[in-house]
Design an enzyme around this catalytic site. Structure first.
Site, short mmCIF file in Angstrom:
data_model
loop_
_atom_site.label_atom_id
_atom_site.label_comp_id
_atom_site.label_asym_id
_atom_site.label_seq_id
_atom_site.Cartn_x
_atom_site.Cartn_y
_atom_site.Cartn_z
N GLY A 133 1.24 -0.98 -0.24
CA GLY A 133 0.11 0.39 0.04
C GLY A 133 1.06 1.09 0.19
O GLY A 133 1.51 2.22 1.07
N SER A 135 0.97 3.24 -3.48
CA SER A 135 -0.13 4.87 -4.35
C SER A 135 -1.02 5.56 -3.03
O SER A 135 -1.89 4.38 -2.40
CB SER A 135 0.49 4.18 -5.12
N GLU A 250 12.31 -4.44 -6.72
CA GLU A 250 11.22 -4.55 -7.44
C GLU A 250 12.12 -3.88 -8.41
O GLU A 250 10.94 -4.50 -9.79
CB GLU A 250 9.93 -3.61 -7.18
N SER A 365 6.48 5.07 -12.47
CA SER A 365 6.13 5.43 -14.29
C SER A 365 7.81 5.33 -14.80
O SER A 365 8.86 5.93 -13.97
CB SER A 365 5.51 6.45 -14.39
#
Lengths: 381, 319
Positions: A133, A135, A250, A365
């Site tokens: 959790g 964003s 990640e 992104s």
């Protein structure tokens, strides 16, 4: 849990990989079930949970994790070898268990030992699953702007706020929540990472149906949810460090685990496409090699106690490039995935193709990754 | 890789850059004791030092016959002190083969192996060397071998083994040289991004430019990483890994140069800046021992025909 580690397998990753390979070759029922194409995500979660249970019972998934936390010793190289072997035997993805290589390394390194010693075996065995959790509706790329608050009340923190794009929350037992414990102005210095029980009253999970038909993401609301102070990961106000540790995995080492399945896609689904040129197949092979080499370096670094740091962003960019080049070729060779995904294999190909168009968003992104490289690695003005 | 090993590699590279920047031809190789390393390629440190020369070669636009010397080494069992270099052969446009010698020619003997006939060793006096004038600060000669010239070479370990080893070494070395040259082009672009002011600020503050540079360093990091794996794994590398390394290096090396050129703008496309030398060096090396286009096409056909298993195993990463 009583299984003793085999010192030879701890010391020799090659021998360990051969042992896992031997186990896979006996075609255990849980493995046979997991190699079938399963487009329905909920079913896939169940089948993969069963496979994780079998791997845990046989001891294989416990290698690569510390004995003090319920593992059998060894390093991330063992984990890299296990998933590579599973992929070679036909497993299509880590489905819902990606967090074994995104969150769990950070929990093992920075989490509260007593809690992790229970949680790690439960996760490894597929009995419990995890969500991330980070964003929020108003804090995406600008993560340090997040507003979910954690307020100390006695010996617990009470968490209130809203998270979105929370991965696997619908299927999760626990969620690692990044919440504000300082002032809004404190930005990234006033954040703390908490382990929140998703089953607790006050937690509401709304699964989000994605463009590829799966519901891996969710919006999660926390309404005054108490979390014991003993479930802080890292330090109070040290949540940014926890987040960076997770992102190193990640964006960096996770790519190793993902590329294991790319070879399978290349050989199984790309190579047959008549409209795909040899050159495109060869280029995709090169793209995978780049991911394997850079993420393999990450595995070695982590195995030796170091980390990739901001260089992990480069690995993530390469992973995205490889995903796209392979899936471009999959599409070129499988028009049915656009027009008639009627059989399970094609339906799954469609899911994966569409997902490859969004890999440039998760974990930060692509534009943010490029900025990270420009600022932290190239030190541009 | 462990930190101490990484430090060793940094030292090899620094020494090689100093030698290549400070002298040309065989002198640079002599200063490093590089020829002696060719007999010690089974040793990981000697191999790393051998390959470091090529990254330095690209970065400093060095001009030595090292690539041909490395490619020739597997054909000869023992070093008799005679320095042999290989001319790189490729099918010629009008039929037959074209042979190219890279670097200042300092040798008495040239090895020619087209792959279509037995390799031969020719004396320097038996060939005609025609200079090729392209940028890159690399001396290039087209080699014309008189018909019937030379004596056949019979490698001790068998011809196919020698050819495979020669190709592996040449491809990995060429990949390192492409990497070094791409890094040279990239360094010019970084300097330009930091120093060139437009709209009242360095152009490196503009996101469009920053992202071009971030992609360029991603291109080169990919090459560095796969090439390091080939260097470290050597004979334990996955099948045809040298072709993967070389195909990726040629493709990404060109990409990095093109992105750097875009950042540099028109000045990058002039003789006044070294970018064109770095770029031409990359193009020249891409054309040796299989172009990226040829190799990628061949690899794709191989994947289709044989469904191979080209994985890098974690077990070998930890070795």
């Amino acid at each position: 849990m009583s299984k003793m580690p085999d010192p030879t397998l701890v010391a020799d990753v090659g021998a360990y990989a051969a042992a896992v390979d031997g186990w896979c070759a006996t075609r255990p029922p849980a493995l046979a079930a997991a190699v079938r194409p399963i487009p329905d995500y909920a079913t896939r979660v169940e089948v993969m949970s069963d496979l994780l249970g079998a791997l845990f019972d046989a001891g294989w998934s416990r290698y690569g994790w510390p004995e003090t936390l319920g593992g059998l010793g060894g390093s991330i190289l063992h984990r890299g070898a296990m998933w590579q072997t599973l992929a070679a035997h036909g497993v299509a993805s880590m489905a819902v268990f990606e967090h074994l290589e995104v969150l769990l390394p950070t929990l093992a390194a920075l989490g509260p030992t007593d809690f992790v010693a229970d949680a790690l075996p439960a996760f490894l065995s597929g009995r419990e699953r995890w969500a991330q959790g980070f964003s929020e509706p108003d804090a995406g790329s600008d993560l340090a702007a997040l507003r979910t608050r954690a307020v100390l009340d006695g010996d617990a923190y009470r968490i209130t706020g809203r998270k979105i794009w929370t991965s696997w929350a619908k299927y999760g037992t626990w969620c690692l929540v990044l919440a504000r414990t300082g002032t809004t102005e404190s930005r990234h210095r006033g954040l703390t990472a908490f382990v929140v029980d998703l089953r607790h009253p006050g937690v509401e999970v709304r699964a989000i149906e994605q463009a590829n038909g799966t519901d891996e993401l969710a919006e999660v609301t926390f309404d005054d949810v108490p979390v014991p102070a003993t479930r802080i990961v890292g330090d109070l106000d040290g949540g940014w460090k926890v987040a960076m540790h997770i992102l190193s995995h990640e964006r960096g080492t996770y790519a190793w685990f993902r590329q294991c399945f790319m070879y399978r896609d290349l050989i199984g689904h790309v190579a047959d496409g008549p409209a795909v040129s040899d050159r495109a197949v060869g280029d995709a092979l090169c793209d995978i090699a780049a991911v394997a080499a850079t993420s393999g370096e990450g595995l070695r670094l982590h195995a030796s106690g170091a980390t990739l740091g901001p260089r992990a962003t480069i690995t993530k960019l390469l992973l995205c490039e490889a995903e796209r080049s392979i899936q471009d070729a999959v599409l070129a060779g499988n028009a049915d995935l656009a027009l008639a995904p009627l059989d399970d294999t094609t339906a799954l190909l469609r899911q994966e193709y569409l997902f490859s168009r969004i890999v440039t968003v998760y974990g930060g992104s692509q534009q943010m990754q490029l900025e990270t490289i420009a600022k932290q690695l190239l030190e541009l003005p | 890789m462990s930190e101490p090993r990484s430090r060793d590699h940094d030292e090899f590279l620094a020494a090689a850059r100093a030698a290549v920047a400070g002298s040309t031809g065989a002198d640079a190789l002599d200063a490093l004791g590089w020829w002696d390393l060719l007999g010690m390629l089974d040793d990981p440190d000697a191999r790393a030092a051998t390959f470091a020369l090529f990254r330095a070669h690209g970065r400093e636009l060095g001009d030595t016959p090292a690539l041909g010397a490395l490619a020739a080494a597997p054909y000869f069992a023992t070093d008799d002190g005679t320095r042999t270099v290989m001319a790189f052969s490729r099918p010629a446009t009008g039929g037959g083969f074209a042979h190219t010698l890279l670097g200042t020619p300092v040798t008495e003997r040239i090895l020619v192996d087209t792959g279509a006939a037995a390799p031969v060793l020719v004396e320097a006096a038996e060939v005609t060397l025609t200079p090729v004038a392209v940028p890159g600060r690399l001396t290039i000669h087209a080699v014309t071998v008189a018909e019937g010239a030379g004596i056949p070479v019979t490698p001790a370990d068998g011809l196919e083994a020698a050819r495979a080893r020669s190709a592996f070494l040449a491809r990995v070395a060429a990949a390192y040289e492409i990497l070094g040259a791409a890094e040279g082009a990239f360094a010019l672009a970084i300097d330009h991004a930091n120093g060139r002011v437009q709209f009242g600020q360095p152009i490196g503050t503009f996101q469009a430019v920053r992202h071009l540079l971030a992609w360029a360093v991603t291109d080169t990091r990919a090459v560095e990483s796969v090439t390091d794996v080939a260097r470290d794994l050597d004979v334990a590398a996955p099948p045809r890994f040298d072709e993967i390394v070389k195909a990726l290096a040629g493709r990404n090396g060109r990409r990095a140069c093109e992105r750097s050129l875009q950042v540099l703008g028109a000045i990058g496309f002039t003789a006044e800046l070294d970018h064109h030398h770095f770029h031409s060096r990359v193009l020249a090396l891409d054309a040796v021992a299989g172009t990226s286009a040829e190799l990628a096409t061949a690899l794709g056909a191989w994947v289709r025909a044989e469904r191979p298993d080209p994985r890098i195993a974690p077990a070998v990463l930890s070795a």
